[in-house]
Structure formats: structure tokens, C-alpha cells
Design an enzyme around this catalytic site. Structure first.
Site, mmCIF file in Angstrom:
data_model
loop_
_atom_site.group_PDB
_atom_site.id
_atom_site.type_symbol
_atom_site.label_atom_id
_atom_site.label_comp_id
_atom_site.label_asym_id
_atom_site.label_seq_id
_atom_site.Cartn_x
_atom_site.Cartn_y
_atom_site.Cartn_z
ATOM 1 N N LEU A 129 12.627 17.569 -7.525
ATOM 2 C CA LEU A 129 12.867 16.666 -7.891
ATOM 3 C C LEU A 129 14.930 16.323 -8.809
ATOM 4 O O LEU A 129 14.616 15.371 -9.543
ATOM 5 C CB LEU A 129 12.643 17.132 -9.801
ATOM 6 C CG LEU A 129 11.359 17.445 -9.229
ATOM 7 C CD1 LEU A 129 10.724 18.732 -11.324
ATOM 8 C CD2 LEU A 129 10.082 16.341 -8.875
ATOM 9 N N CYS A 130 15.684 16.927 -7.298
ATOM 10 C CA CYS A 130 16.661 15.940 -7.427
ATOM 11 C C CYS A 130 16.537 14.940 -7.517
ATOM 12 O O CYS A 130 16.274 14.554 -6.322
ATOM 13 C CB CYS A 130 17.093 17.396 -6.493
ATOM 14 S SG CYS A 130 17.945 18.801 -6.693
ATOM 15 N N HIS A 131 17.414 14.338 -7.483
ATOM 16 C CA HIS A 131 17.993 12.694 -7.609
ATOM 17 C C HIS A 131 18.690 12.557 -5.961
ATOM 18 O O HIS A 131 19.220 13.954 -6.049
ATOM 19 C CB HIS A 131 18.660 11.942 -8.502
ATOM 20 C CG HIS A 131 18.267 11.988 -9.710
ATOM 21 N ND1 HIS A 131 18.245 13.194 -10.536
ATOM 22 C CD2 HIS A 131 17.263 11.331 -10.456
ATOM 23 C CE1 HIS A 131 17.360 13.040 -11.417
ATOM 24 N NE2 HIS A 131 17.175 11.459 -11.440
ATOM 25 N N MET A 144 23.214 21.468 -7.999
ATOM 26 C CA MET A 144 22.064 22.175 -6.877
ATOM 27 C C MET A 144 22.808 21.841 -5.842
ATOM 28 O O MET A 144 22.405 22.553 -4.598
ATOM 29 C CB MET A 144 21.133 21.133 -6.883
ATOM 30 C CG MET A 144 19.644 20.905 -8.509
ATOM 31 S SD MET A 144 19.732 23.031 -7.950
ATOM 32 C CE MET A 144 18.262 23.301 -7.300
ATOM 33 N N GLU A 145 23.684 20.385 -4.855
ATOM 34 C CA GLU A 145 24.245 20.228 -4.025
ATOM 35 C C GLU A 145 25.499 20.857 -3.359
ATOM 36 O O GLU A 145 24.911 21.971 -2.497
ATOM 37 C CB GLU A 145 24.610 18.963 -3.529
ATOM 38 C CG GLU A 145 24.203 17.776 -4.178
ATOM 39 C CD GLU A 145 22.850 18.061 -5.153
ATOM 40 O OE1 GLU A 145 21.989 16.743 -5.308
ATOM 41 O OE2 GLU A 145 23.855 18.279 -6.476
ATOM 42 N N ASP A 172 21.413 33.114 11.128
ATOM 43 C CA ASP A 172 20.946 32.494 12.572
ATOM 44 C C ASP A 172 22.063 32.957 13.916
ATOM 45 O O ASP A 172 20.750 33.119 14.178
ATOM 46 C CB ASP A 172 20.435 30.604 12.786
ATOM 47 C CG ASP A 172 19.984 30.307 13.200
ATOM 48 O OD1 ASP A 172 18.740 30.838 13.691
ATOM 49 O OD2 ASP A 172 19.925 29.593 13.564
#
Length: 172
Positions: free
Chosen positions: A84-86, A122-123, A137
Site C-alpha cells: 500500500l506504499c505510494h 518506509m523507504e 547474502d
């Protein structure tokens, strides 16, 4: 009743409408403002793994250099990962790594900036986590027990809600 008519009341979760259905928040009526967020996190590892990172002799190459690029790419792709992030036009992403030999850790800190209608917390969080995952990794062949921890927002600036800074206790 349209989706706009069913927006959640103030103070409630914004990604759910009044009937409890998930939706993407309508930011169309908001002003464009300069916004930034800073996030951080840590990956702990065995001393030999950290020595390998510091020496630059890891089989896959420059661990922190590649993790920095991955973290920047992660910030740019956040809306592809979080449903739901823009999608945002980011104006800057900076990622710094700090080696903490005493704690056998690498700390990651990301700052993300934009001018737009919604924030970039969020970014910044995605940037940090992708950077730490890339370290994992690249080094998992020698240390599968690495632990990513304390991923959090440290501060955000801009927007209607203004500035916010986390209270961070030493050692967290």
C-alpha cells in the site's frame, strides 16, 4: 458509498477504511512539502566474518560497497515491495555503514528525501533492511548465524505532522 467516503476516522489506522477494508491512502489533496526520514539497523556476526568484510577479500567482492548500492535500490523500489506504499520520486538517498569491531557488527544508516505528498519512512526502513540483507547474502557462506537487529526509524521531517525524533537508549 465511494472509497473517499469510507476513510478511517482521525487517529485510527489509515490503510483501512471505515468498513475495515484495506486501501491505499488518498494523498491527492495534500500539499507537496519537503520530507525526509532517517532509519538505522545493525547486523551482528562472527569476528572472522567482520574481518573478511574489513579486508575487502570476500569472495563476492566489496561487501559494503555492494550493500550500499542495494540499499539505495531498495529505497527506490519500496512501493513494489510494500503493497500500500505510494510510488515516490525520491530526491536523495544516502546510506552509510559503520564497522563496530568491539560488537562484531556493522551499523547501517539511511536517509531518504523527497518533495511530495507523503513521507519516506518506509523507504528509509526498506533501504536499511535491504542493505543488511545484502551483507548477509554476501557473507552467508562463512557465517549463517548473522543477526539483523534494531531496524527502526530515527527521525522524520516534513508534512502535516511535522518533525519526529525517536528516543534512542544507549545500546539499542
Amino acid at each position: 458509498m465511494t472509497t473517499a467516503d469510507k476513510q478511517a476516522p482521525a487517529g485510527e489506522l489509515t490503510h483501512f477504511d471505515a468498513t475495515g477494508q484495506a486501501h491505499m491512502v488518498d494523498v491527492g489533496g495534500k500539499e507537496d512539502t519537503r520530507r525526509s526520514a532517517v532509519a538505522a539497523g545493525t547486523i551482528r556476526m562472527q569476528p572472522a566474518t567482520l574481518a573478511l568484510i574489513i579486508s575487502g577479500n570476500a569472495k563476492k567482492g566489496d561487501v559494503l560497497g555492494i550493500a550500499r548500492i542495494a540499499a539505495i535500490m531498495g529505497a527506490k523500489r519500496t512501493s513494489d515491495l510494500i503493497p500500500l506504499c505510494h510510488p515516490l520520486a525520491l530526491t536523495r538517498v544516502t546510506v552509510d555503514f559503520e564497522v563496530d569491531a568491539a560488537a562484531n557488527s556493522v551499523h547501517c544508516r539511511a536517509q531518504v528525501d523527497t518533495t511530495g505528498k507523503t513521507g519516506v519512512e518506509m523507504e528509509a526502513l526498506t533501504s536499511v533492511q535491504i542493505g543488511l540483507l545484502t551483507i548477509y547474502d554476501m557473507c552467508k557462506a562463512v557465517d549463517r548465524g548473522m543477526v539483523m537487529t534494531n531496524v527502526r526509524v530515527l527521525e522524520k521531517h516534513g508534512g502535516k505532522s511535522g518533525d519526529w525524533t525517536a528516543v534512542v537508549n544507549p545500546g539499542t
